[in-house]
Write an enzyme that holds these catalytic residues in place. Structure first.
Site, short mmCIF file in Angstrom:
data_model
loop_
_atom_site.label_atom_id
_atom_site.label_comp_id
_atom_site.label_asym_id
_atom_site.label_seq_id
_atom_site.Cartn_x
_atom_site.Cartn_y
_atom_site.Cartn_z
N CYS A 94 12.12 6.43 -23.86
CA CYS A 94 11.39 7.55 -23.23
C CYS A 94 12.16 8.86 -23.33
O CYS A 94 11.58 9.94 -23.18
CB CYS A 94 11.08 7.23 -21.78
SG CYS A 94 10.04 5.77 -21.66
N HIS B 173 9.08 13.24 -17.82
CA HIS B 173 8.54 12.04 -18.45
C HIS B 173 7.52 11.40 -17.50
O HIS B 173 7.71 11.39 -16.28
CB HIS B 173 9.67 11.06 -18.76
CG HIS B 173 9.15 9.82 -19.40
ND1 HIS B 173 8.46 9.85 -20.58
CD2 HIS B 173 9.16 8.53 -19.00
CE1 HIS B 173 8.10 8.63 -20.89
NE2 HIS B 173 8.50 7.81 -19.95
N ASN C 129 2.16 5.94 -19.74
CA ASN C 129 3.48 6.23 -20.30
C ASN C 129 3.41 6.04 -21.82
O ASN C 129 3.27 4.91 -22.29
CB ASN C 129 4.50 5.27 -19.66
CG ASN C 129 5.91 5.50 -20.15
OD1 ASN C 129 6.15 6.30 -21.08
ND2 ASN C 129 6.86 4.81 -19.55
N1 ACO Z 1 -1.68 -5.18 -10.26
C1 ACO Z 1 -1.57 -5.73 -9.04
N2 ACO Z 1 -0.40 -6.17 -8.55
C2 ACO Z 1 0.70 -6.01 -9.32
C3 ACO Z 1 0.63 -5.44 -10.60
C4 ACO Z 1 -0.63 -5.02 -11.08
N3 ACO Z 1 -0.78 -4.45 -12.28
N4 ACO Z 1 1.87 -5.40 -11.11
C5 ACO Z 1 2.68 -5.94 -10.20
N5 ACO Z 1 1.99 -6.32 -9.12
C6 ACO Z 1 2.48 -6.95 -7.90
C7 ACO Z 1 3.81 -7.62 -8.14
O1 ACO Z 1 3.60 -8.92 -8.64
C8 ACO Z 1 4.40 -7.64 -6.74
O2 ACO Z 1 3.89 -8.71 -6.03
P1 ACO Z 1 4.88 -9.64 -5.14
O3 ACO Z 1 5.47 -8.71 -4.11
O4 ACO Z 1 3.96 -10.67 -4.61
O5 ACO Z 1 5.91 -10.13 -6.11
C9 ACO Z 1 3.85 -6.36 -6.11
O6 ACO Z 1 2.74 -5.96 -6.92
C10 ACO Z 1 4.86 -5.23 -6.03
O7 ACO Z 1 5.61 -5.19 -7.23
P2 ACO Z 1 6.74 -4.12 -7.44
O8 ACO Z 1 7.42 -4.38 -8.73
O9 ACO Z 1 7.58 -3.98 -6.22
O10 ACO Z 1 5.87 -2.79 -7.55
P3 ACO Z 1 6.41 -1.34 -7.63
O11 ACO Z 1 5.87 -0.59 -6.49
O12 ACO Z 1 7.88 -1.29 -7.90
O13 ACO Z 1 5.69 -0.81 -8.95
C11 ACO Z 1 6.17 -0.41 -11.27
C12 ACO Z 1 5.94 -1.47 -10.19
C13 ACO Z 1 4.96 0.47 -11.35
C14 ACO Z 1 6.41 -1.12 -12.61
C15 ACO Z 1 7.40 0.43 -10.88
O14 ACO Z 1 8.46 -0.42 -10.56
C16 ACO Z 1 7.87 1.39 -11.96
O15 ACO Z 1 7.22 2.40 -12.22
N6 ACO Z 1 9.06 1.17 -12.56
C17 ACO Z 1 9.70 2.14 -13.47
C18 ACO Z 1 9.01 2.31 -14.79
C19 ACO Z 1 9.82 3.25 -15.67
O16 ACO Z 1 10.23 4.32 -15.25
N7 ACO Z 1 10.15 2.84 -16.88
C20 ACO Z 1 11.05 3.63 -17.70
C21 ACO Z 1 10.42 4.19 -18.86
S1 ACO Z 1 9.72 2.99 -19.93
C22 ACO Z 1 10.60 3.00 -21.44
O17 ACO Z 1 11.64 3.55 -21.60
C23 ACO Z 1 10.00 2.18 -22.61
#
Ligand code: ACO
Length: 332
Positions: free
Chosen positions: A113, A253, A283
């Site tokens: 990214c 980003h 993204n």
């Molecule tokens: N729909 C419904 N529920 C979901 C989904 C979905 N699509 N995805 C995950 N959940 C559930 C999980 O299973 C979890 O359930 P559990 O508590 O029973 O285990 C719950 O939702 C919460 O999961 P979290 O991982 O805590 O959710 P969070 O609020 O952290 O959001 C996310 C997840 C959106 C992926 C977030 O962590 C994020 O944005 N991370 C950073 C992404 C990023 O910046 N990436 C870098 C760039 S990418 C690159 O370089 C290629």
């Protein structure tokens, strides 16, 4: 002193749109969860057989049309991507042939990214050492490495490309002012693709184990991205003695609206100063920053000479910020 200036920008996203409601039919998710946790409503997805070089060529053709520059005038093409058409030859080579950039050399760069920021720095160095016209592309076909049975990752990403033209300037009203760029390879475990490289070449077993898809430990990446993208945005302003109100537009980003909000708040930007388009594109990895820059230029949210702050965080970990004065726009 010779500096590199962005004299044009263009972008391309594929026609097909995949909405959160479409994803509800594929994995156990829902629009409300995706919007509230990420800010994403829809993303564009490449057509069957449409690869990163194809999207890049569309963006570059628009860029050449806007600026009136001919392909044979281009000295170099740098492509930031984690989804090249093939491991080799480079996407830059494929693009060079397709657009007929007869005297250009070029290469691909893998910074996830943050790739576009790394490529901008590389392109600037080429301009400062004698190149007259350098094209810097950020592109990713994330749909080619997403597991559409994994709700944790498949909802997050989309496909897209953006390209800028870098040219030399000696006018200090324009050009790239500073970059803060970082890698921390201890982040590799949290965000990677397990197989298909020299560590684990493709086999039936790697395919069966679904190891040719993006893997992410979302929570770990979220914490680091929130901290580091905010810090690097504040640090580059302080280092160059600018205040938040000096900045015309902040283009962060677009991985998660909540990460963007943290960075914008810490740096002291108003909502109007922050580009948000994650709702439309998700993204797009290396495509995100040039897509955002093209959007603010098209919508006349910036004019030549305006101060622009770009910031990113991604796999590696990689992160960074770039401060620049946009333009002077080259018109055809
Ligand atoms: N729909 C419904 N529920 C979901 C989904 C979905 N699509 N995805 C995950 N959940 C559930 C999980 O299973 C979890 O359930 P559990 O508590 O029973 O285990 C719950 O939702 C919460 O999961 P979290 O991982 O805590 O959710 P969070 O609020 O952290 O959001 C996310 C997840 C959106 C992926 C977030 O962590 C994020 O944005 N991370 C950073 C992404 C990023 O910046 N990436 C870098 C760039 S990418 C690159 O370089 C290629």
């Amino acid at each position: 002193m010779i500096n590199a200036a962005i004299t044009g920008v263009a972008s391309y996203v594929p026609e097909k749109v995949l909405t959160n409601f479409d994803l509800e039919k594929i994995v156990d998710t829902n629009d409300e969860w995706i919007v509230s946790r990420t800010g994403i409503r829809e993303r564009h997805i490449a057509a069957e057989g449409e690869a990163s070089s194809d999207m890049s060529v569309k963006a570059i053709e628009r860029l050449l049309e806007k600026t009136g520059v001919k392909a044979k005038e281009i000295d170099a093409i740098i492509v930031a991507t984690v989804t090249p058409d093939m491991l080799f030859p480079s996407t830059a080579a494929l693009i060079q042939e397709k657009i007929g950039a007869s005297k250009a050399w070029g290469y691909d760069l893998s910074g996830a990214c943050s790739g576009f920021l790394f490529a901008l720095k590389s392109g600037s160095a080429l301009v400062q050492t004698g190149h007259k016209k350098v094209i810097v592309v950020g592109v990713d076909t994330m749909s080619s490495i997403l597991d559409y049975t994994d709700r944790n990752t498949c909802i997050l990403f989309g496909d897209g490309a953006g390209a800028v033209l870098l040219e030399p300037t000696e006018d200090d009203r324009y050009g790239i002012i500073d970059n803060l760029l970082f890698v921390d390879g201890s982040g590799a475990d949290a965000l990677h693709m397990k197989a298909g490289g020299s560590r684990k070449p493709a086999t039936h077993a790697t395919v069966d184990a679904r190891e040719h898809y993006l893997f992410q430990d979302g929570r770990s990446v979220f914490k680091r991205a929130s901290l580091d993208m905010a810090k690097v945005s504040v640090d580059i302003l302080n280092k160059n003695n600018f205040k938040a109100e000096d900045v015309a537009i902040f283009i962060p980003h677009q991985a998660n609206k909540r990460i963007i909000d943290v960075a914008a708040r810490r740096a002291g930007f108003t909502d109007e100063q922050v580009l948000i388009n994650i709702d439309k594109y998700g993204n797009t990895t290396a495509g995100t920053l040039p897509l955002g820059l093209d959007e603010v230029v098209q919508e006349n949210r910036i004019k030549d000479g305006d101060l622009v702050l770009l910031a990113a965080f991604g796999a590696g970990y990689t992160w960074g910020s770039t401060l620049l004065r946009y333009g002077p726009t080259r018109k055809a």
